[in-house]
Design a protein around this motif. Structure first.
Motif, PDB file in Angstrom:
ATOM      1  N   LEU A   1       0.832  -1.200   0.000  1.00  0.00           N
ATOM      2  CA  LEU A   1       0.000   0.000   0.000  1.00  0.00           C
ATOM      3  C   LEU A   1       0.870   1.254   0.000  1.00  0.00           C
ATOM      4  N   THR A   2       1.903   1.225   0.870  1.00  0.00           N
ATOM      5  CA  THR A   2       2.787   2.381   0.994  1.00  0.00           C
ATOM      6  C   THR A   2       3.573   2.605  -0.287  1.00  0.00           C
ATOM      7  N   LEU A   3       4.066   1.512  -0.872  1.00  0.00           N
ATOM      8  CA  LEU A   3       4.854   1.633  -2.099  1.00  0.00           C
ATOM      9  C   LEU A   3       4.042   2.304  -3.196  1.00  0.00           C
ATOM     10  N   ILE A   4       2.800   1.844  -3.354  1.00  0.00           N
ATOM     11  CA  ILE A   4       1.961   2.375  -4.427  1.00  0.00           C
ATOM     12  C   ILE A   4       1.675   3.859  -4.190  1.00  0.00           C
ATOM     13  N   PHE A   5       1.421   4.192  -2.928  1.00  0.00           N
ATOM     14  CA  PHE A   5       1.140   5.594  -2.620  1.00  0.00           C
ATOM     15  C   PHE A   5       2.414   6.430  -2.727  1.00  0.00           C
ATOM     16  N   GLY A   6       3.523   5.884  -2.190  1.00  0.00           N
ATOM     17  CA  GLY A   6       4.775   6.646  -2.146  1.00  0.00           C
ATOM     18  C   GLY A   6       5.347   6.892  -3.526  1.00  0.00           C
ATOM     19  N   ILE A   7       5.361   5.870  -4.357  1.00  0.00           N
ATOM     20  CA  ILE A   7       6.037   5.994  -5.648  1.00  0.00           C
ATOM     21  C   ILE A   7       5.090   6.468  -6.743  1.00  0.00           C
ATOM     22  N   MET A   8       3.904   5.884  -6.792  1.00  0.00           N
ATOM     23  CA  MET A   8       2.985   6.233  -7.869  1.00  0.00           C
ATOM     24  C   MET A   8       2.053   7.385  -7.486  1.00  0.00           C
ATOM     25  N   GLY A   9       1.916   7.662  -6.183  1.00  0.00           N
ATOM     26  CA  GLY A   9       1.015   8.721  -5.753  1.00  0.00           C
ATOM     27  C   GLY A   9      -0.447   8.349  -5.910  1.00  0.00           C
ATOM     28  N   VAL A  10      -0.739   7.053  -5.850  1.00  0.00           N
ATOM     29  CA  VAL A  10      -2.133   6.613  -5.981  1.00  0.00           C
ATOM     30  C   VAL A  10      -2.630   6.060  -4.646  1.00  0.00           C
ATOM     31  N   VAL A  11      -3.769   6.551  -4.201  1.00  0.00           N
ATOM     32  CA  VAL A  11      -4.387   5.968  -3.012  1.00  0.00           C
ATOM     33  C   VAL A  11      -5.190   4.753  -3.455  1.00  0.00           C
ATOM     34  N   ASN A  12      -4.752   3.578  -3.053  1.00  0.00           N
ATOM     35  CA  ASN A  12      -5.442   2.372  -3.517  1.00  0.00           C
ATOM     36  C   ASN A  12      -6.222   1.716  -2.384  1.00  0.00           C
ATOM     37  N   LEU A  13      -7.496   2.070  -2.288  1.00  0.00           N
ATOM     38  CA  LEU A  13      -8.334   1.468  -1.251  1.00  0.00           C
ATOM     39  C   LEU A  13      -8.594   0.003  -1.544  1.00  0.00           C
ATOM     40  N   ALA A  14      -8.428  -0.392  -2.809  1.00  0.00           N
ATOM     41  CA  ALA A  14      -8.713  -1.778  -3.184  1.00  0.00           C
ATOM     42  C   ALA A  14      -7.516  -2.690  -2.916  1.00  0.00           C
ATOM     43  N   HIS A  15      -6.547  -2.191  -2.155  1.00  0.00           N
ATOM     44  CA  HIS A  15      -5.364  -2.995  -1.865  1.00  0.00           C
ATOM     45  C   HIS A  15      -5.756  -4.357  -1.291  1.00  0.00           C
ATOM     46  N   GLY A  16      -6.729  -4.332  -0.399  1.00  0.00           N
ATOM     47  CA  GLY A  16      -7.191  -5.575   0.210  1.00  0.00           C
ATOM     48  C   GLY A  16      -7.766  -6.533  -0.821  1.00  0.00           C
ATOM     49  N   SER A  17      -8.402  -5.980  -1.865  1.00  0.00           N
ATOM     50  CA  SER A  17      -8.966  -6.829  -2.909  1.00  0.00           C
ATOM     51  C   SER A  17      -7.854  -7.544  -3.669  1.00  0.00           C
ATOM     52  N   PHE A  18      -6.743  -6.829  -3.902  1.00  0.00           N
ATOM     53  CA  PHE A  18      -5.614  -7.455  -4.576  1.00  0.00           C
ATOM     54  C   PHE A  18      -5.038  -8.571  -3.701  1.00  0.00           C
ATOM     55  N   TYR A  19      -5.026  -8.294  -2.415  1.00  0.00           N
ATOM     56  CA  TYR A  19      -4.551  -9.307  -1.468  1.00  0.00           C
ATOM     57  C   TYR A  19      -5.446 -10.542  -1.549  1.00  0.00           C
ATOM     58  N   MET A  20      -6.757 -10.285  -1.621  1.00  0.00           N
ATOM     59  CA  MET A  20      -7.720 -11.378  -1.730  1.00  0.00           C
ATOM     60  C   MET A  20      -7.505 -12.149  -3.025  1.00  0.00           C
ATOM     61  N   LEU A  21      -7.270 -11.414  -4.116  1.00  0.00           N
ATOM     62  CA  LEU A  21      -7.019 -12.055  -5.409  1.00  0.00           C
ATOM     63  C   LEU A  21      -5.832 -13.004  -5.288  1.00  0.00           C
ATOM     64  N   GLY A  22      -4.770 -12.525  -4.635  1.00  0.00           N
ATOM     65  CA  GLY A  22      -3.590 -13.359  -4.423  1.00  0.00           C
ATOM     66  C   GLY A  22      -3.953 -14.635  -3.680  1.00  0.00           C
ATOM     67  N   ALA A  23      -4.741 -14.495  -2.630  1.00  0.00           N
ATOM     68  CA  ALA A  23      -5.113 -15.656  -1.815  1.00  0.00           C
ATOM     69  C   ALA A  23      -5.910 -16.654  -2.642  1.00  0.00           C
TER      70      ALA A  23
END
Lengths: 344, 168
Positions: free
Chosen positions: B27-49
């Motif tokens: 989450l931090t990497l995406i916000f820090g480097i790309m400047g995008v607030v990704n609320l769906a981070h958890g969804s990506f985590y779920m996709l991985g699972a």
């Protein structure tokens, strides 16, 4: 879905009519969202003018439906939600439950554990209404049977990081552990419990929901867990075998406890309406009929308590090979206390 | 609580903290480097699972599932970047919140349609399935210790690469 299948199956077996009348179905998805419970129930009662409201699964949503049912007087059949208030403090002549109260399975658990020689137990659950209500049943039955609850552990719902609590259980060294968990969290608890090496040292007991629908996910870690519940897939009676075959043929899937509860809801409704010859306007007679029905359920015969909750046998079950094997009856014709219900 | 149990609880908390760090790092990497607030981070985590579970059942091997899952996840991420996120780099953070919040619902529904709502689990690989006995009745799963190792490696990797970027 399983509940709906069950209801329809029970009614179709009786010719698809209720007391000689055709049925019109209305369906609303309550999204298990308590804040929309009142609104959704009102839509059915006021917009669609239903005579009977069947629902629901989620206890929080049920509290909303309960309010609408009490205000409007529409007949409400609860096929699952185990929240105590529905057949206790907030019970009503027009609200009937065909499932269980949250404390009913654990109310049979305590004695079974003491009988096996486990005098000191630790209780663990999620800290929310259903967990607290399950604990009430366990505390009541376990202390009455002469057991001592060493410690009551909890974590916020729906957290699944159990490691710290498992460490505490190990340090307390109780004779047994009793718990209430369900769904994905239950599968993880069972696996973590085994991975922490506790499985073979401290026997694990629980309300039956611990091992419903999660045994594939939990794998061998679940073997030997003993639970109490009002039904088991493997219940070996002609009635249950017949139900399971018929359900599997109609819906191409195996029925579970929710399907049974739905089926019983359909049975109750069709038997009740048959008794008053379909005259749904004659409410006094209908409620009287519903109260006095004996339901010949796949789970075994049961009747209605004064507060409109099933009086039913609770089975003792042990997990063997991904199945809940019935090893006995933990309590015969167990009724919820109905404490606080004016009708009881 | 005696000292041994205190130490075990300490281990528990550090281990859990590392796990949370791993989740939060993305989450931090995406916000820090790309400047995008990704609320769906958890969804990506779920996709991985779900990919891990689905592919592990298909291939019968967790290693293959991890490799296959990583490939699919990258492809999926690139696709979303091209289709959606690309157009939001210059926009307000609130717009990004709206987009990713919507994605949560989309992912949740898709998952329900594709994989159903049953409870699943992936078996811990045989090599890590053991537990180390700590006290007379408690043992610690090797899997958790290895995961902590992975998290520490990840933390070191992040620190190194961000230092290098700072110099460049």
């Amino acid at each position: 879905v399983a509940i709906e299948n069950g209801v329809r199956m029970a009614i179709n077996e009786r010719g698809g009519k209720l007391g000689g009348r055709d049925i019109e179905w209305f369906k609303v998805d309550d999204e298990s969202e308590p804040s929309k419970g009142v609104e959704n129930a009102n839509r059915l009662v006021q917009r669609d003018k239903v005579d009977v409201l069947i629902g629901t699964v989620h206890s929080g949503v049920q509290m909303g439906i309960q309010r609408v049912a009490r205000e409007s007087g529409v007949l409400n059949l609860i096929p699952n939600a185990g929240v105590h208030a529905a057949t206790r403090a907030l019970c009503a002549p027009n609200v009937f439950r065909t499932s269980f109260t949250n404390s009913q399975p654990t109310l049979a658990l305590g004695k079974a554990m003491v009988d096996k020689g486990h005098k000191k137990a630790v209780w663990i659950t999620w800290k929310y209404a259903a967990g607290d209500e399950a604990f009430e049943g366990f505390k009541d039955s376990y202390t009455k049977a002469g057991g001592t609850i060493v410690k009551e552990l909890g974590l916020p719902f729906p957290n699944v990081e159990f490691q710290a609590l498992l460490t505490e259980i190990a340090s307390l060294k109780p004779d047994a552990v009793a718990c209430f968990f369900a769904g994905g969290g239950a599968a993880k608890f069972i696996r973590d419990y085994a991975a922490a090496g506790l499985k073979d040292k401290i026997p694990l007991y629980g309300s039956g929901f611990l091992t419903e629908g999660v045994l594939d996910a939990a794998g061998p870690a679940a073997d030997g867990i003993i639970t109490t519940m009002h039904y088991s897939d493997s219940l070996d009676t002609p009635r249950n075998r017949q139900f399971r075959t018929a359900y599997a043929t109609s819906f191409k899937m195996q029925p579970d406890v929710y399907a049974v509860q739905g089926y019983d809801t359909g049975l109750l409704l069709s038997q009740g309406l048959a008794a008053v010859k379909g005259d749904i306007g004659n409410k006094q007679a209908l409620y009287k009929a519903l109260e006095t029905q004996t339901i010949d359920s796949p789970r075994g015969k049961w009747t209605m308590s004064k507060s409109h909750n099933p009086v039913q046998d609770i089975y003792l079950r042990r997990v063997e090979n991904k199945e809940n094997k019935v090893i006995g009856v933990a309590a015969k014709a167990l009724a919820d206390s109905g404490a606080g219900c004016k009708m009881a | 609580m005696d000292f041994a149990n205190f130490l075990i609880q300490l281990l528990n908390s550090v281990q859990y903290g590392l796990l949370l760090f791993m989740l939060a790092a993305g989450l931090t990497l995406i916000f820090g480097i790309m400047g995008v607030v990704n609320l769906a981070h958890g969804s990506f985590y779920m996709l991985g699972a779900y990919l891990a579970w689905f592919l592990a059942a298909r291939f019968g091997s967790l290693t293959l599932a991890i490799l296959g899952g990583a490939v699919i996840a990258v492809a999926f991420g690139l696709l979303l970047e091209q289709l959606l996120f690309r157009h939001f780099y210059q926009r307000d953070h609130l717009d990004q919140v709206l987009l990713t919040f919507g994605l949560i619902y989309v992912f949740e529904e898709l998952r329900s349609i594709l994989w159903g709502d049953e409870v699943h689990g992936v078996d811990v690989p045989q090599a890590l399935a053991a537990s180390i006995p700590l006290t007379d009745n408690l043992s610690y799963p090797v899997y958790r210790l290895v995961m902590s190792g992975v998290c520490i490696a990840l933390a070191l990797g992040c620190t190194c690469s961000s230092r290098r970027r700072a110099w460049a």
